[in-house]
Motif scaffolding. Structure first.
Motif, PDB file in Angstrom:
ATOM      1  N   UNK A 179       0.784  -1.226   0.000  1.00 41.13           N
ATOM      2  CA  UNK A 179       0.000   0.000   0.000  1.00 41.13           C
ATOM      3  C   UNK A 179       0.815   1.274   0.000  1.00 41.13           C
ATOM      4  N   UNK A 180       2.128   1.154   0.047  1.00 42.99           N
ATOM      5  CA  UNK A 180       2.946   2.365   0.207  1.00 42.99           C
ATOM      6  C   UNK A 180       3.075   3.173  -1.074  1.00 42.99           C
ATOM      7  N   UNK A 181       2.525   2.661  -2.193  1.00 42.38           N
ATOM      8  CA  UNK A 181       2.441   3.501  -3.388  1.00 42.38           C
ATOM      9  C   UNK A 181       1.644   4.767  -3.079  1.00 42.38           C
ATOM     10  N   UNK A 182       0.820   4.707  -2.041  1.00 45.78           N
ATOM     11  CA  UNK A 182       0.041   5.886  -1.658  1.00 45.78           C
ATOM     12  C   UNK A 182       0.913   7.006  -1.094  1.00 45.78           C
ATOM     13  N   UNK A 183       2.168   6.699  -0.827  1.00 43.36           N
ATOM     14  CA  UNK A 183       3.074   7.735  -0.311  1.00 43.36           C
ATOM     15  C   UNK A 183       3.848   8.424  -1.432  1.00 43.36           C
ATOM     16  N   UNK A 184       3.444   8.163  -2.674  1.00 44.16           N
ATOM     17  CA  UNK A 184       4.182   8.745  -3.802  1.00 44.16           C
ATOM     18  C   UNK A 184       4.204  10.274  -3.752  1.00 44.16           C
ATOM     19  N   UNK A 185       3.080  10.890  -3.481  1.00 39.90           N
ATOM     20  CA  UNK A 185       3.050  12.360  -3.439  1.00 39.90           C
ATOM     21  C   UNK A 185       4.033  12.889  -2.401  1.00 39.90           C
ATOM     22  N   UNK A 186       4.060  12.252  -1.254  1.00 39.34           N
ATOM     23  CA  UNK A 186       4.977  12.681  -0.199  1.00 39.34           C
ATOM     24  C   UNK A 186       6.433  12.540  -0.655  1.00 39.34           C
ATOM     25  N   UNK A 187       6.730  11.459  -1.374  1.00 39.05           N
ATOM     26  CA  UNK A 187       8.103  11.259  -1.868  1.00 39.05           C
ATOM     27  C   UNK A 187       8.464  12.307  -2.926  1.00 39.05           C
ATOM     28  N   UNK A 188       7.500  12.638  -3.782  1.00 32.74           N
ATOM     29  CA  UNK A 188       7.728  13.683  -4.789  1.00 32.74           C
ATOM     30  C   UNK A 188       8.051  15.000  -4.086  1.00 32.74           C
ATOM     31  N   UNK A 189       7.252  15.331  -3.077  1.00 28.56           N
ATOM     32  CA  UNK A 189       7.466  16.593  -2.363  1.00 28.56           C
ATOM     33  C   UNK A 189       8.790  16.586  -1.607  1.00 28.56           C
ATOM     34  N   UNK A 211       9.936   3.030  -4.363  1.00 26.22           N
ATOM     35  CA  UNK A 211       8.791   2.537  -3.589  1.00 26.22           C
ATOM     36  C   UNK A 211       8.531   1.097  -4.016  1.00 26.22           C
ATOM     37  N   UNK A 212       8.698   0.179  -3.079  1.00 32.99           N
ATOM     38  CA  UNK A 212       8.396  -1.233  -3.337  1.00 32.99           C
ATOM     39  C   UNK A 212       7.050  -1.550  -2.690  1.00 32.99           C
ATOM     40  N   UNK A 213       6.051  -1.701  -3.507  1.00 30.25           N
ATOM     41  CA  UNK A 213       4.725  -2.036  -2.990  1.00 30.25           C
ATOM     42  C   UNK A 213       4.358  -3.420  -3.511  1.00 30.25           C
ATOM     43  N   UNK A 214       4.478  -4.443  -2.664  1.00 38.45           N
ATOM     44  CA  UNK A 214       4.256  -5.810  -3.148  1.00 38.45           C
ATOM     45  C   UNK A 214       2.845  -6.033  -3.697  1.00 38.45           C
ATOM     46  N   UNK A 215       1.893  -5.199  -3.331  1.00 37.67           N
ATOM     47  CA  UNK A 215       0.547  -5.346  -3.901  1.00 37.67           C
ATOM     48  C   UNK A 215       0.579  -5.205  -5.429  1.00 37.67           C
ATOM     49  N   UNK A 216       1.535  -4.413  -5.919  1.00 37.21           N
ATOM     50  CA  UNK A 216       1.615  -4.190  -7.369  1.00 37.21           C
ATOM     51  C   UNK A 216       2.135  -5.419  -8.108  1.00 37.21           C
ATOM     52  N   UNK A 217       2.679  -6.392  -7.372  1.00 36.65           N
ATOM     53  CA  UNK A 217       3.216  -7.590  -8.025  1.00 36.65           C
ATOM     54  C   UNK A 217       2.240  -8.763  -7.964  1.00 36.65           C
ATOM     55  N   UNK A 218       1.130  -8.584  -7.275  1.00 34.01           N
ATOM     56  CA  UNK A 218       0.191  -9.705  -7.111  1.00 34.01           C
ATOM     57  C   UNK A 218      -0.325 -10.215  -8.452  1.00 34.01           C
ATOM     58  N   UNK A 219      -0.448  -9.310  -9.421  1.00 35.61           N
ATOM     59  CA  UNK A 219      -1.008  -9.710 -10.707  1.00 35.61           C
ATOM     60  C   UNK A 219       0.023 -10.233 -11.697  1.00 35.61           C
ATOM     61  N   UNK A 220       1.272 -10.263 -11.291  1.00 37.08           N
ATOM     62  CA  UNK A 220       2.330 -10.716 -12.194  1.00 37.08           C
ATOM     63  C   UNK A 220       2.172 -12.220 -12.431  1.00 37.08           C
ATOM     64  N   UNK A 221       1.948 -12.643 -13.682  1.00 37.58           N
ATOM     65  CA  UNK A 221       1.702 -14.070 -13.926  1.00 37.58           C
ATOM     66  C   UNK A 221       2.950 -14.901 -13.645  1.00 37.58           C
ATOM     67  N   UNK A 222       2.778 -16.170 -13.290  1.00 32.01           N
ATOM     68  CA  UNK A 222       3.926 -17.051 -13.034  1.00 32.01           C
ATOM     69  C   UNK A 222       4.918 -17.073 -14.191  1.00 32.01           C
ATOM     70  N   UNK A 223       4.441 -16.927 -15.421  1.00 34.55           N
ATOM     71  CA  UNK A 223       5.339 -16.960 -16.585  1.00 34.55           C
ATOM     72  C   UNK A 223       6.305 -15.779 -16.597  1.00 34.55           C
ATOM     73  N   UNK A 251       1.018 -19.796  -5.259  1.00 37.95           N
ATOM     74  CA  UNK A 251      -0.099 -18.918  -4.882  1.00 37.95           C
ATOM     75  C   UNK A 251       0.294 -17.472  -5.166  1.00 37.95           C
ATOM     76  N   UNK A 252       0.112 -17.030  -6.429  1.00 39.30           N
ATOM     77  CA  UNK A 252       0.612 -15.710  -6.842  1.00 39.30           C
ATOM     78  C   UNK A 252       0.039 -14.541  -6.051  1.00 39.30           C
ATOM     79  N   UNK A 253      -1.049 -14.746  -5.331  1.00 40.19           N
ATOM     80  CA  UNK A 253      -1.627 -13.631  -4.578  1.00 40.19           C
ATOM     81  C   UNK A 253      -1.323 -13.715  -3.080  1.00 40.19           C
ATOM     82  N   UNK A 254      -0.299 -14.472  -2.719  1.00 35.72           N
ATOM     83  CA  UNK A 254       0.147 -14.543  -1.323  1.00 35.72           C
ATOM     84  C   UNK A 254       0.994 -13.300  -1.042  1.00 35.72           C
ATOM     85  N   UNK A 255       0.377 -12.335  -0.370  1.00 33.19           N
ATOM     86  CA  UNK A 255       1.038 -11.032  -0.200  1.00 33.19           C
ATOM     87  C   UNK A 255       2.320 -11.137   0.615  1.00 33.19           C
TER      88      UNK A 255
END
Lengths: 360, 360
Positions: free
Chosen positions: B17-27, B149-161, B208-212
């Motif tokens: 969820x830390x992608x939500x801190x992008x604005x703060x990092x930009x500032x 910013x490493x937000x593991x939620x963004x990798x949940x959809x990455x296919x096994x291939x 289990x690709x969606x194991x956070x």
């Protein structure tokens, strides 16, 4: 897994005899006029380095005082200006490095540090000056040395009376990095590497101060302890030793080996994962790391009790009270009574035995 | 102990969820006009981030091609200029990061990277462009992202291939960091930490690709693998996989899981200390790490033989010859015959068994 981590840039030139690469490092940074700082212990090596630098040296400074008095810093800064220096080289212990940092803070000049003790401050952005009207302490990237040359040959002459306390301070920084609020998986991995190196080498160095291989390991561990402090902060242990040193005129550095086992024993019950890794790094996997640290101190012939340091039992209550006021953050809640218990155990210097859920 | 080590500055913001801190990092970096780059896979997340940034976004770019063609970089650079951007945010895989680096190289603009794969290039100063009259590749600090910013939620959809090859490339970088010429105790400690994280999480993520929690571990390991590459270099393994990919049109990334066990088996006889630590990091202390890597690949359901990747046995000799010409530095001497043997074992995909003093 959630953490924020700032890694500092650093250039490390590590190895016996590598002080001979100082000229190359100066040139690498574009330095043409070197201001060379050294403390009393490092006078001979500073002469050697100056000779190697030859015409690159534009000024030397050998007046170094603990805690960097402002008036000393101001005089050194003036000398830097007069010399027209464009780079500062500092050789010596933490106070030499501290003076170089004070110069960098106002001039912006790059520093090359050549540490001769285990202070570790050459890895941090932390600066501090004393004696002015305002307390001057803080963190600024400008004071971080641009290159550090670790030459273990320069530590061969460090007497056990300095080696022990300096190395135990370094060890305590690596251990505390496991539990302070800035701790993260990366700082933990590096700190455990520091613990491993110090634990493996300290008894050997204390027994044979001229063992170059052991001195190399110890200096390497001290470097990582500096990195630990740079990327985390001081915690329970250093708040306690700071109170002991500042309030009771105890030589601050001597208290590290005494307090650390008991600080670890206090926090151990709430940090099972960290303690398991610490035990492994101390070379006794599965054992109680607090007891292993006490054993390490004993094997290294460094103090294990406050009583032997000239502390009085009736001072413990005041120390506990002062320390309690300073400790705002600890993984296990801290109060005056808990600290008094910890200090009493440190006073008696008994080998800690951690009970699950208990304090020591 | 003798080493030279350059640690790069980095700021890591890691967590779900830390992608939500992008604005703060930009500032934090003083950015006021953001140029937002994303690849095809990251379109939806880029939309979300743009929405969060609001008026800070001054331009967007979603055309991303592997290996950063010069003409693409030139068009993107022109768009940055037109937009008057003062900061680049890149979200996506290695090619998105690569385009941002190409922009930073000529404009000096700071980058914030939000990786969605395990490429690791967000940790390096390495840039590369293709297709111009001159080969443009090198290392420059200006292209190193100022924050990641490493937000593991963004990798949940990455296919096994994609997950498998990308993670195995990362794993290979951490393993190779143990034996390349820049290896030192610090890079080794960090690389082993990367190996540990990837080995512990990859089979779980593939199952289990969606194991956070597993995705977090894997992304953490990939981050350290990027650090490993940034501070060391590519060795035997990557030279071989580069030849396989470049010469024989094999999908480069698929070869990592195949070649790595055999590259380790080849070097193992001359690296007993490193192999013992690698075995521990792989979760099988005392075992043969080459075999453990093969087991890890099997457990992760990624390729273990060149044959299954469409490679032909009669291509092995040419591959060995080309790889031999590229490998100038390896702890164990390499020649064409040795490489042919290694490639034959990789072709057959048999579980390696290291014999003391033997090759595999």
């Amino acid at each position: 897994m959630r953490f924020t981590y700032e890694a500092l840039p650093s250039r490390i030139v590590f190895g016996a005899g590598r002080r001979n690469e100082l000229s190359a490092e100066v040139q690498r940074l574009g330095g043409t006029r070197v201001f060379l700082i050294s403390d009393g212990q490092a006078k001979a090596i500073a002469d050697e380095l100056a000779s190697g630098l030859g015409a690159l040296v534009t000024g030397r400074w050998d007046e170094v005082v603990q805690h960097v008095p402002v008036e000393l810093a101001d005089r050194a800064r003036a000398a830097v200006t007069v010399a027209g220096a464009d780079l500062v080289v500092t050789v010596g212990g933490g106070s030499s490095t501290g003076l170089a940092k004070a110069i960098a803070l106002t001039t912006g000049l790059p520093i090359i540090a050549i540490p001769t003790t285990y202070a570790g401050s050459e890895q941090t952005t932390i600066y501090g000056l004393t004696g002015g009207r305002h307390k001057q302490t803080g963190r600024d990237l400008v004071v971080l040395p641009k290159a550090v040359i670790y030459d273990p040959e320069l530590t061969l002459g460090l007497p056990p009376s300095v080696t022990g306390p300096s190395a135990c301070n370094a060890l305590a920084h690596s251990v505390e990095a496991l539990w302070v609020k800035e701790a993260n998986p990366v700082t933990t991995a590096l700190s455990l590497e520091g613990v491993r190196a110090i634990a493996a080498s300290l008894p050997r160095v204390m027994a044979a101060p001229d063992d170059l291989e052991a001195r190399s390991q110890l200096l390497y561990g001290a470097y990582l302890s500096g990195v630990a402090l740079a990327t985390t902060s001081a915690g329970l242990h250093h708040k306690i030793t700071h109170v002991l040193g500042g309030t009771f005129n105890l030589v601050h550095a001597d208290a590290h080996s005494v307090v650390l086992p008991h600080a670890v024993a206090f926090n151990a019950p709430v940090l099972p994962a960290e303690m398991a890794r610490l035990a492994e790094a101390l070379g006794s996997p599965g054992a109680d790391p607090a007891a292993s640290l006490w054993d390490l101190a004993t094997a290294s012939n460094v103090p294990t009790s406050l009583a032997t340091l000239g502390f009085e039992r009736d001072q413990l209550a005041e120390a506990a009270s002062r320390a309690a006021a300073e400790i705002t953050d600890n993984p296990r809640p801290v109060d005056e009574a808990a600290l008094l218990g910890l200090l009493e155990r440190a006073f008696d210097g008994l080998r800690p035995s951690t009970e699950p859920g208990g304090s020591s």
